[in-house]
Design a protein around this motif. Structure first.
Motif, PDB file in Angstrom:
ATOM      1  N   THR A   1     -32.073 -57.517 -14.184  1.00 17.70           N
ATOM      2  CA  THR A   1     -31.824 -56.679 -15.353  1.00 17.70           C
ATOM      3  C   THR A   1     -33.066 -56.608 -16.228  1.00 17.70           C
ATOM      4  OG1 THR A   1     -29.492 -57.339 -15.305  1.00 17.70           O
ATOM      5  CG2 THR A   1     -30.284 -56.292 -17.313  1.00 17.70           C
ATOM      6  N   TYR A   2     -33.756 -57.737 -16.366  1.00 13.85           N
ATOM      7  CA  TYR A   2     -34.981 -57.755 -17.183  1.00 13.85           C
ATOM      8  C   TYR A   2     -36.032 -56.823 -16.589  1.00 13.85           C
ATOM      9  CZ  TYR A   2     -38.495 -59.614 -20.352  1.00 13.85           C
ATOM     10  OH  TYR A   2     -39.457 -59.739 -21.337  1.00 13.85           O
ATOM     11  N   TYR A   3     -36.212 -56.895 -15.280  1.00 18.46           N
ATOM     12  CA  TYR A   3     -37.164 -55.992 -14.622  1.00 18.46           C
ATOM     13  C   TYR A   3     -36.738 -54.534 -14.772  1.00 18.46           C
ATOM     14  CZ  TYR A   3     -40.627 -58.946 -12.282  1.00 18.46           C
ATOM     15  OH  TYR A   3     -41.697 -59.772 -12.013  1.00 18.46           O
ATOM     16  N   ASP A   4     -35.470 -54.261 -14.557  1.00 24.07           N
ATOM     17  CA  ASP A   4     -34.987 -52.880 -14.634  1.00 24.07           C
ATOM     18  C   ASP A   4     -35.189 -52.280 -16.013  1.00 24.07           C
ATOM     19  OD1 ASP A   4     -34.241 -52.969 -11.989  1.00 24.07           O
ATOM     20  OD2 ASP A   4     -32.104 -53.325 -12.387  1.00 24.07           O
ATOM     21  N   GLU A   5     -35.026 -53.096 -17.049  1.00 24.84           N
ATOM     22  CA  GLU A   5     -35.108 -52.581 -18.408  1.00 24.84           C
ATOM     23  C   GLU A   5     -36.527 -52.565 -18.966  1.00 24.84           C
ATOM     24  OE1 GLU A   5     -32.361 -54.147 -21.197  1.00 24.84           O
ATOM     25  OE2 GLU A   5     -30.606 -53.684 -19.973  1.00 24.84           O
ATOM     26  N   ASN A   6     -37.428 -53.367 -18.367  1.00 25.47           N
ATOM     27  CA  ASN A   6     -38.746 -53.524 -18.993  1.00 25.47           C
ATOM     28  C   ASN A   6     -39.958 -53.201 -18.120  1.00 25.47           C
ATOM     29  OD1 ASN A   6     -38.063 -54.908 -21.731  1.00 25.47           O
ATOM     30  ND2 ASN A   6     -36.903 -56.100 -20.235  1.00 25.47           N
ATOM     31  N   SER A   7     -39.829 -53.266 -16.804  1.00 26.16           N
ATOM     32  CA  SER A   7     -41.028 -53.168 -15.965  1.00 26.16           C
ATOM     33  C   SER A   7     -41.425 -51.747 -15.609  1.00 26.16           C
ATOM     34  CB  SER A   7     -40.825 -53.962 -14.668  1.00 26.16           C
ATOM     35  OG  SER A   7     -39.923 -53.288 -13.796  1.00 26.16           O
TER      36      SER A   7
END
Length: 250
Positions: free
Chosen positions: A224-230
């Protein structure tokens, strides 16, 4: 001008009937692209050295665009990674993440060492899910992402029960949980591992036994962190998911 480097093949593309374009992540130059002429032929001296995941020493002629691979010597073939379909899926995702997160010809010896150690551990039968999550966490600063993992991202408290707040970019303690009703509750084990994977020296990795529930939380937080920020979209991740679904059938 002939140049030497230590590197790992992270991508190969066919070019014409007999050639390959090989992308190598090197200790000395960062990511470079090289034309490997005749490498698709089985009797070519460049056939083995240009295989995906191969770690070795390369000699090439530098060009303004693509260089030309002249010769190479294999240091480690990482054969067990290439011969195991599940390991191949994890390794493909790892090198794809590195490839999409870095620019050409920007040396980063730390990143080279990280890639080498993760692939080496994968070749030696360490848990591939854990290796993947370690690599993902350590790639965050490369992408300019710095989650707050030392304590609560709102009050700074280091003791208590924590969740992960994507809104607040890090851990959120039970005292501040109402500030983000959408935070993801975490077990104490997940909190420790997220922090450990982000900060620790991978050369000190030992055998880590992680419960399935903790693995599920790690995967959910990191994805989720990657999907929202990367801003990254990786086809290799979909392939990895398909392989994981197949694994559950065995």
């Amino acid at each position: 001008m002939l140049q030497k480097c230590e590197g790992i093949v992270i991508r190969t593309n066919h070019y014409g009937e007999s050639n390959k374009i090989v992308t190598i992540y090197t200790r000395e130059f960062g990511k470079i692209g090289l034309m490997a002429r005749g490498a698709k032929k089985s009797n070519s001296r460049l056939s083995a050295i240009s295989q995906l995941f191969t770690y070795g020493h390369f000699m090439f002629i530098k060009g303004s665009g693509l260089g030309t691979l002249q010769q190479g010597e294999i240091a480690e073939s990482l054969r067990h990674v290439r011969e195991d379909l599940f390991k191949t899926a994890y390794a493909t995702y790892i090198v794809d993440l590195l490839d999409k997160s870095t620019e050409d010809r920007k040396p980063n010896p730390f990143l080279f060492e990280l890639l080498y150690k993760v692939l080496q551990y994968l070749n030696e039968d360490f848990d591939p899910e854990i290796l993947m999550h370690i690599f993902e966490m350590k790639m965050l600063p490369v992408l300019g992402l710095h989650p707050h993992l030392n304590g609560c991202s709102i009050c700074g408290e280091t003791e208590g029960t924590f969740g992960f707040s994507f809104k607040e970019n890090g851990f959120i303690c039970h005292r501040c949980a109402d500030e983000d009703p959408h935070h993801l509750p975490l077990s104490q084990g997940t909190v420790k591992l997220l922090r450990l994977f982000y900060y620790f020296d991978i050369n000190r990795l030992g055998n880590i036994s992680v419960k399935d529930e903790t693995k599920d939380q790690l995967k959910r937080v990191i994805r989720t962190y990657y999907d929202e920020n990367s801003g990254l979209t990786l086809k290799s991740r979909r392939f990895l998911d398909q392989m994981d679904n197949l694994k559950d059938l065995f």
